[in-house]
Design an enzyme around this catalytic site. Structure first.
Site, mmCIF file in Angstrom:
data_model
loop_
_atom_site.group_PDB
_atom_site.id
_atom_site.type_symbol
_atom_site.label_atom_id
_atom_site.label_comp_id
_atom_site.label_asym_id
_atom_site.label_seq_id
_atom_site.Cartn_x
_atom_site.Cartn_y
_atom_site.Cartn_z
ATOM 1 N N THR A 24 44.684 23.100 23.857
ATOM 2 C CA THR A 24 43.749 22.714 24.902
ATOM 3 C C THR A 24 44.495 22.218 26.127
ATOM 4 O OG1 THR A 24 43.551 20.477 24.069
ATOM 5 C CG2 THR A 24 41.998 22.091 23.220
ATOM 6 N N SER A 25 43.841 22.300 27.254
ATOM 7 C CA SER A 25 44.467 21.880 28.506
ATOM 8 C C SER A 25 44.874 20.410 28.454
ATOM 9 C CB SER A 25 43.500 22.106 29.668
ATOM 10 O OG SER A 25 43.235 23.463 29.817
ATOM 11 N N GLU A 49 45.740 28.532 22.913
ATOM 12 C CA GLU A 49 47.101 28.170 23.324
ATOM 13 C C GLU A 49 47.314 26.664 23.358
ATOM 14 O OE1 GLU A 49 49.799 30.050 23.920
ATOM 15 O OE2 GLU A 49 48.672 31.759 23.229
ATOM 16 N N PHE A 94 27.894 37.913 38.855
ATOM 17 C CA PHE A 94 27.041 38.867 38.146
ATOM 18 C C PHE A 94 25.685 38.274 37.771
ATOM 19 C CE2 PHE A 94 30.772 41.347 37.961
ATOM 20 C CZ PHE A 94 30.423 42.627 37.598
ATOM 21 N N GLY A 95 25.559 36.969 37.858
ATOM 22 C CA GLY A 95 24.294 36.317 37.532
ATOM 23 C C GLY A 95 23.973 36.454 36.053
ATOM 24 N N GLY A 96 22.726 36.755 35.736
ATOM 25 C CA GLY A 96 22.300 36.892 34.342
ATOM 26 C C GLY A 96 22.999 38.022 33.618
#
Length: 70
Positions: free
Chosen positions: A50-51, A48, A23-25
């Site tokens: 952090t990874s 949830e 979508f860009g900007g």
């Protein structure tokens, strides 16, 4: 469960980031739903656990299983 949370959070974040890139900007414009999806994906990854924490839990479990089988 930790593996599933880490996987889901990472991939939701990657997909949302890719959508914002497409979508860009306009991806950061509140008129498009992509902006909300991006925020939600990032919050899911943080809320949830952090990874890094999820990976720590998984690695601990693997090491404990290996120690029991040794």
């Amino acid at each position: 469960a930790a593996m599933a949370k880490a996987f889901a959070g990472d991939h939701a974040n990657k997909c949302a980031t890719d959508a914002v890139q497409i979508f860009g900007g306009n991806g950061f414009n509140t008129d498009y739903p992509v902006e909300k999806l991006f925020r939600d994906a990032k919050i899911f990854q943080i809320y949830e656990g952090t990874s890094q924490i999820q990976r720590l839990i998984v690695s601990r479990h693997i090491l404990e299983s290996a120690a029991k089988n040794a």
